[in-house]
Design an enzyme around this catalytic site. Sequence first.
Site, PDB file in Angstrom:
ATOM      1  CG  ASP A  15      11.408   3.974 -10.811  1.00  0.00           C
ATOM      2  OD1 ASP A  15      10.826   4.470  -9.819  1.00  0.00           O
ATOM      3  OD2 ASP A  15      11.477   2.753 -11.013  1.00  0.00           O
ATOM      4  CG  ASP A 111       8.357   5.935  -6.297  1.00  0.00           C
ATOM      5  OD1 ASP A 111       7.339   5.716  -6.966  1.00  0.00           O
ATOM      6  OD2 ASP A 111       9.051   5.029  -5.803  1.00  0.00           O
ATOM      7  CD  GLU A 112       6.474   4.301 -11.334  1.00  0.00           C
ATOM      8  OE1 GLU A 112       6.966   3.991 -12.429  1.00  0.00           O
ATOM      9  OE2 GLU A 112       5.960   3.481 -10.552  1.00  0.00           O
TER      10      GLU A 112
END
Length: 412
Positions: A15, A111-112
């Site tokens: 993350d 973003d993860e």
Amino acid sequence: MLVKRNAGRIILHVDMNSFYASVEVAFNPDLKGKPLAIGGRTEERKGIIVTCSYEARAIGVKAPMPVWQAKRICPELIVIPPNFERYRNASLAMFDLLREYTHLVEPVSIDEGYVDLTEYKTKDPVKIAGTIQTRLLEELSLPSSIGIAPNKFLAKMASDMKKPLGITILRKRELHEKLWPLSVGDMHGVGGKTAEKLHTIGIKTIKDLAEGNDIQLKQLLGINGERLKRRANGIDDRSVDPDSIYDFKSVGNQTTLPKNIINARQIEEALRKLAASVSARLKKKGVMGTRVFITIRYHDRRTITRSRKLDNPIVEADVLYSYAKQLFDKNWDGGAIRLLGITAQDLVEKEEAVKQLDLFSFEKDAKDEPLLHVIEKLNSRYGKGIIKRGMKVGRVVDNTNGTSFNKDFLQE
């Protein structure tokens, strides 16, 4: 090393920390350490904060706070408009880095994502997570937090436990001390409205949910009630799905050079190797690119990214190199280079790709026409895919045994 399926799994949840703001800091290092926010319509009172740096959060700025309010709380706040192309490119680079460790990478959002290390040589998954975290920071200037667990749910919960730059292990046997005391609203998959509903039947913590009445939960939340209770007890059988690459529609590779270079021949050699690597991965996945993207990072960490939309889908290494080299020549300022990258974007399935004929390709395409006609007739008669030009080769998996850490980590 191949870990036997019944020995459990090793899943990472990676993350990125304050992703948009971190990308902006990577792009402009002068912003490092300053209260920074990404905001929409910053010139209008109705503009809101999309995300902000940890320095801004420490002062009280948070999303989705109106920009005017954030400025009142923090007059020195730097507010810049979002650059989604920049964030998308950083995301692509991040996932390309993860895929250097295994093809079992599942992007969840920009973003993860999840990484399944179960079937690979992982003497120490914590060390590998540390290496990934360090590389993301040093090569992309992007901080991250990583959760390590036997399933996706627990890995996600673990990555949230220490930010920024945290690495957290969450084993099933640790649920009672690390997970259950948390508020049920802090549980992944439980939104504000669901938490309110759970409160009406006396469920305040994740432990309450784990021990909840099955009938009550089903009446209140339907099938989701059963699912959430299973998760609260650390049960999650979902696999890491690498097919999510098609959501991001890119295949790329980059290399940090052993030293800063300005020599044209060395640069060409690096670009050719990158093009060959990307081409091989495209062919393995059975896809073609319709946009070529390059990354140039200079010795002073200045980074530029440029792309070009193509008329026809491409897959061959020499063609990739040609377009990448054209982009490079057009945008290189002559400075010493530390990192180079090539990415093929906007992918299409090879079988679905439609080539736009032009004066330069017509002669070759005309020669291929009889063969294509035969293939089309065979596919029509015996079924699509019965014969193709070329074939896919499956991945060879190492069948050696696991390690003591694997056994300790997942014998629950």
